[in-house]
Design a protein around this motif. Sequence first.
Motif, PDB file in Angstrom:
ATOM      1  N   ALA A 176       0.807  -1.212   0.000  1.00 39.86           N
ATOM      2  CA  ALA A 176       0.000   0.000   0.000  1.00 39.86           C
ATOM      3  C   ALA A 176       0.846   1.269   0.000  1.00 39.86           C
ATOM      4  CB  ALA A 176      -0.919  -0.008   1.220  1.00 39.86           C
ATOM      5  N   SER A 177       2.121   1.154   0.367  1.00 35.25           N
ATOM      6  CA  SER A 177       2.995   2.327   0.444  1.00 35.25           C
ATOM      7  C   SER A 177       3.881   2.396  -0.792  1.00 35.25           C
ATOM      8  CB  SER A 177       3.854   2.249   1.705  1.00 35.25           C
ATOM      9  OG  SER A 177       3.053   2.138   2.860  1.00 35.25           O
ATOM     10  N   ARG A 178       4.772   3.357  -0.813  1.00 35.65           N
ATOM     11  CA  ARG A 178       5.777   3.444  -1.861  1.00 35.65           C
ATOM     12  C   ARG A 178       7.127   3.718  -1.207  1.00 35.65           C
ATOM     13  NH1 ARG A 178       3.218   0.796  -4.341  1.00 35.65           N
ATOM     14  NH2 ARG A 178       2.162   1.077  -6.333  1.00 35.65           N
ATOM     15  N   PHE A 179       7.611   2.688  -0.482  1.00 40.24           N
ATOM     16  CA  PHE A 179       8.896   2.789   0.187  1.00 40.24           C
ATOM     17  C   PHE A 179       9.875   1.812  -0.446  1.00 40.24           C
ATOM     18  CE2 PHE A 179       6.367   4.770   3.491  1.00 40.24           C
ATOM     19  CZ  PHE A 179       7.228   5.744   3.984  1.00 40.24           C
ATOM     20  N   ALA A 180      11.044   2.302  -0.793  1.00 37.35           N
ATOM     21  CA  ALA A 180      12.123   1.430  -1.246  1.00 37.35           C
ATOM     22  C   ALA A 180      13.005   1.125  -0.045  1.00 37.35           C
ATOM     23  CB  ALA A 180      12.939   2.114  -2.340  1.00 37.35           C
ATOM     24  N   LYS A 181      13.157  -0.155   0.265  1.00 39.41           N
ATOM     25  CA  LYS A 181      14.023  -0.567   1.373  1.00 39.41           C
ATOM     26  C   LYS A 181      15.390  -0.942   0.829  1.00 39.41           C
ATOM     27  CE  LYS A 181      11.179  -3.727   3.004  1.00 39.41           C
ATOM     28  NZ  LYS A 181      10.638  -4.771   3.912  1.00 39.41           N
ATOM     29  N   LEU A 182      16.424  -0.528   1.517  1.00 38.99           N
ATOM     30  CA  LEU A 182      17.797  -0.806   1.116  1.00 38.99           C
ATOM     31  C   LEU A 182      18.372  -1.883   2.025  1.00 38.99           C
ATOM     32  CD1 LEU A 182      20.261   0.019  -0.686  1.00 38.99           C
ATOM     33  CD2 LEU A 182      20.922   1.562   1.178  1.00 38.99           C
ATOM     34  N   GLY A 198      17.887   0.653   5.761  1.00 36.35           N
ATOM     35  CA  GLY A 198      16.874   1.682   5.978  1.00 36.35           C
ATOM     36  C   GLY A 198      15.887   1.687   4.829  1.00 36.35           C
ATOM     37  N   LYS A 199      14.999   2.664   4.840  1.00 38.32           N
ATOM     38  CA  LYS A 199      14.036   2.775   3.754  1.00 38.32           C
ATOM     39  C   LYS A 199      13.792   4.237   3.431  1.00 38.32           C
ATOM     40  CE  LYS A 199       9.793   2.521   6.578  1.00 38.32           C
ATOM     41  NZ  LYS A 199       8.519   1.782   6.766  1.00 38.32           N
ATOM     42  N   LYS A 200      13.306   4.445   2.216  1.00 39.99           N
ATOM     43  CA  LYS A 200      13.067   5.808   1.739  1.00 39.99           C
ATOM     44  C   LYS A 200      11.761   5.846   0.967  1.00 39.99           C
ATOM     45  CE  LYS A 200      15.119   9.539  -0.999  1.00 39.99           C
ATOM     46  NZ  LYS A 200      15.152  10.515   0.108  1.00 39.99           N
ATOM     47  N   GLU A 201      10.942   6.848   1.237  1.00 40.80           N
ATOM     48  CA  GLU A 201       9.729   7.022   0.458  1.00 40.80           C
ATOM     49  C   GLU A 201      10.106   7.396  -0.965  1.00 40.80           C
ATOM     50  OE1 GLU A 201       5.340   9.149   0.830  1.00 40.80           O
ATOM     51  OE2 GLU A 201       6.982   9.787   2.130  1.00 40.80           O
ATOM     52  N   LEU A 202       9.579   6.669  -1.919  1.00 44.05           N
ATOM     53  CA  LEU A 202       9.973   6.854  -3.306  1.00 44.05           C
ATOM     54  C   LEU A 202       8.761   6.623  -4.201  1.00 44.05           C
ATOM     55  CD1 LEU A 202      12.973   7.086  -4.771  1.00 44.05           C
ATOM     56  CD2 LEU A 202      12.321   4.835  -5.575  1.00 44.05           C
ATOM     57  N   PRO A 203       8.300   7.630  -4.908  1.00 49.09           N
ATOM     58  CA  PRO A 203       7.156   7.414  -5.796  1.00 49.09           C
ATOM     59  C   PRO A 203       7.541   6.521  -6.961  1.00 49.09           C
ATOM     60  CG  PRO A 203       8.091   9.602  -6.129  1.00 49.09           C
ATOM     61  CD  PRO A 203       8.791   9.006  -4.945  1.00 49.09           C
ATOM     62  N   GLY A 204       6.658   5.608  -7.320  1.00 50.06           N
ATOM     63  CA  GLY A 204       6.948   4.717  -8.439  1.00 50.06           C
ATOM     64  C   GLY A 204       7.516   3.394  -7.972  1.00 50.06           C
ATOM     65  N   LEU A 205       7.527   2.429  -8.885  1.00 47.31           N
ATOM     66  CA  LEU A 205       8.026   1.089  -8.610  1.00 47.31           C
ATOM     67  C   LEU A 205       9.461   0.965  -9.113  1.00 47.31           C
ATOM     68  CD1 LEU A 205       4.830  -0.863  -9.719  1.00 47.31           C
ATOM     69  CD2 LEU A 205       5.592  -0.452  -7.379  1.00 47.31           C
ATOM     70  N   VAL A 206      10.364   0.579  -8.233  1.00 49.31           N
ATOM     71  CA  VAL A 206      11.792   0.522  -8.565  1.00 49.31           C
ATOM     72  C   VAL A 206      12.069  -0.710  -9.429  1.00 49.31           C
ATOM     73  CG1 VAL A 206      14.115   0.332  -7.643  1.00 49.31           C
ATOM     74  CG2 VAL A 206      12.416   1.724  -6.441  1.00 49.31           C
ATOM     75  N   THR A 207      12.658  -0.489 -10.601  1.00 50.62           N
ATOM     76  CA  THR A 207      12.908  -1.583 -11.534  1.00 50.62           C
ATOM     77  C   THR A 207      14.393  -1.855 -11.786  1.00 50.62           C
ATOM     78  OG1 THR A 207      12.760  -0.113 -13.464  1.00 50.62           O
ATOM     79  CG2 THR A 207      10.722  -1.170 -12.720  1.00 50.62           C
TER      80      THR A 207
END
Length: 279
Positions: A176-182, A198-207
């Motif tokens: 439901a969110s848009r967070f990219a976890k590292l 950590g994680k960062k709010e990031l719009p879009g799906l990381v490909t």
Amino acid sequence: MKRPPSFLLFTLISLPFIFFLSGFTFSYLTTSDLLRLAKLPSAVTESSGLELADAPNTYWTHNDAGNAPVLYKIDEQGKLLQEITVPGTTNTDWEDLAKDNKGYLYIGDTGNNSNKRKDLHIYKVSTKNGLKAQEIRFTYPDLPKGKIAKEVRNFDCEAFFWHNGKLYLLSKDRGASRFAKLYELPDQPGTHTARLVGKKELPGLVTSADISPDGRQLAVLTYGKVHLYSVAKGVTQFLTQQPKILDLQESGQAEAVLFKDSRTLMLTNEEGHLFKYSL
């Protein structure tokens, strides 16, 4: 009141600085600078990863999930130069490629669309010894036990890169969110538990993602955009940075990004095209 030319010049120069201090993120409409170089060879039906090969202006790529475990070497004219089956591997869901400073190639069998996979791994291969694969198996430290609810499905990975002896994985949030976890992994074969950085709010799906050869920039690809982060003080620095956003809508459903050098990005998309963008 009519403003003198010097006032207009000062305004144009100072505006970016004012916006920077205000915390705004710029989106650069740079589609005109995106050059479509070639159509990929017909064997590459769904390019999902891209990495430098041994000769100048040549690249390794591969197909997405369910295809043969094959690496394809191409040039910038889209010519197929070599096709190699990687022995001892399967392509459950190959998603990205990375390369270290010793010439080892890393193949990320890390796709996990439904968040049900337990057999995640990265293949480490050398192009100098017949691509014999070593296996880096891993799990996520924050993976819930049992079935994962749809709203928290953030254990798919289509993006990773190598830096200073470590592999760094970025999640593709299907919840439901848009967070990219590292996550961080050692680049050595074996069974590991990834470390959540950590994680960062990031719009879009990381490909896809890649770090520049000088280690100063991180490119994170989402559909139609490249988020360009400064990481001069460390790879995890991007978690606290605001990116420059390169708006590259004409790249279509791009699935792979690569720094050819510190000033040039290469991209491929699932429609079968190779692109070049000069920073």
